[in-house]
Write a protein that holds these residues in place. Sequence first.
Motif, mmCIF file in Angstrom:
data_model
loop_
_atom_site.group_PDB
_atom_site.id
_atom_site.type_symbol
_atom_site.label_atom_id
_atom_site.label_comp_id
_atom_site.label_asym_id
_atom_site.label_seq_id
_atom_site.Cartn_x
_atom_site.Cartn_y
_atom_site.Cartn_z
ATOM 1 N N LEU A 139 0.212 14.169 -25.711
ATOM 2 C CA LEU A 139 1.152 14.932 -26.532
ATOM 3 C C LEU A 139 2.038 13.971 -27.315
ATOM 4 N N ARG A 140 2.595 14.461 -28.409
ATOM 5 C CA ARG A 140 3.533 13.634 -29.187
ATOM 6 C C ARG A 140 4.903 14.309 -29.199
ATOM 7 N N ASN A 141 5.939 13.495 -29.087
ATOM 8 C CA ASN A 141 7.290 14.024 -29.332
ATOM 9 C C ASN A 141 7.411 14.434 -30.780
ATOM 10 N N THR B 64 8.070 18.764 -27.829
ATOM 11 C CA THR B 64 7.164 18.600 -28.975
ATOM 12 C C THR B 64 7.699 19.281 -30.233
ATOM 13 N N THR C 205 0.786 18.222 -32.658
ATOM 14 C CA THR C 205 1.411 18.210 -31.332
ATOM 15 C C THR C 205 0.676 17.261 -30.384
#
Length: 421
Positions: free
Chosen positions: A83-85, A404, A416
């Motif tokens: 996942l990415r912030n 996210t 995301t």
Amino acid sequence: MNKPLDIDKVQASGQVTDASLRNEPLPPPLPPTPLLERCHNIADLREAAKKRLPRCVFEFFDRGSEDEFSLRGNREAFQKLKLRNKVMVDVSKRDPSTMLFGKPLSFPLVIAPTGVAGVCWYNGEVELARAAAKAGVPFTLATPSVTSIEQIAAVEGGRKFFQLYMWRERELSHALVKRARDAGFEALMLTADTAVPPIREYNRRNGFSMPFVPNFTALLDMSLHPSWLASVMGRYYMNGGLPQLAHFPKDKAGSGGVAQPQKSVVPNFRGDNLTWDDIRRLRDIWKGPLLLKGVHLAEDAARAVQEGCDGIIISNHGGRNLDTAVASLDVLPEITAEVGGKTTIIVDSGVRRGGDIVKALALGANVVLSGRPTLYGTSVAGEAGAAHALRILKNEFETVMGFTGCQKVGDIGEKTIWREK
Ligand SMILES: Cc1cc2nc3c(=O)[nH]c(=O)nc-3n(C[C@H](O)[C@H](O)[C@H](O)COP(=O)(O)O)c2cc1C
């Protein structure tokens, strides 16, 4: 045993007790018991279920087929995806709700059909359906359940789906579909990934069969779990007899067993001649949403849409059928590319965290199905336990939405996640 409510009589007396008939909201989900308060995630619930259930029952719920590569692969697929912030977004009013077939869900999850769920808790399938209704997610009743279509229909409120195994005896399967339709079930899920009975050797070793014909190992196992024995089997026994498969004709239901790997649940009932023609015949009987469960190929997904299905479920049956079957998450992108936007895409197998739901949605799913998490919960504390499992998953889902930068479910997308190229 409580007598079933005669709703006509109650209505005539002016004392309608069913909140849904009065158009009132359902009561809130049951609060956690002290034991549940010590279960902080689905893995904790699994451990608690393992302690409470006899080994033969726990393994029937928990394990996969053959060497269990698919079972492990399902979790690995979720772990692989990152996942990415997303920063500098006001996520103070996150909304986890979504829509499915024109009606709201409190978050993007549907309870998967899990056969024989009624042996983990007395009336376990009813308890699970109640928890789902109060949590605002649909409940799916499996063909091999110990609770009948009509008993589930009587559960107050909630959305009810029915899962169908299509037997060679088509008229018997169609009769079940008509019963589900007449009882007001909303969607029909046709399971297509069980053409032949799966190989699960541990059931044979453990002596687990349905209906119960326990061997010495199973009897010893059960006697070492007196609380389960008394509160589940004891109560069934006192209230009319040991649990039976509710949708199998009585004369045939006695001769089979889930423990026998080369036979279907009931040997006389096989589902190995299911074809697209069956979808056409089902469409004549079933006007509501029709879902095809167990799809792995983009071409099958496209054909399902063409044949009039309203959705597909990408699933390897929770690693319980074809071992080394691909993880649902790994084929989701190609299936989304084929039918995304044209149909409802549902994914299951291996969801254990709210973040897993985010990952599935990011790759194109509309909602996920969840099987074992609520079974573990129900095994520990009936309705309260299932409610707890749903609370955990929803809370984790909302947390990941926050990290996210997703204010609403529609914000979850390709950005995301991160995938190794
Ligand atoms: C104990 C158990 C019984 C199941 N019985 C059925 C069933 O009767 N019909 C069906 O279509 N799927 C059945 N499934 C598969 C689930 O619907 C679902 O695909 C799977 O549990 C998803 O994986 P998960 O448990 O990792 O969430 C069963 C799963 C379990 C764990």
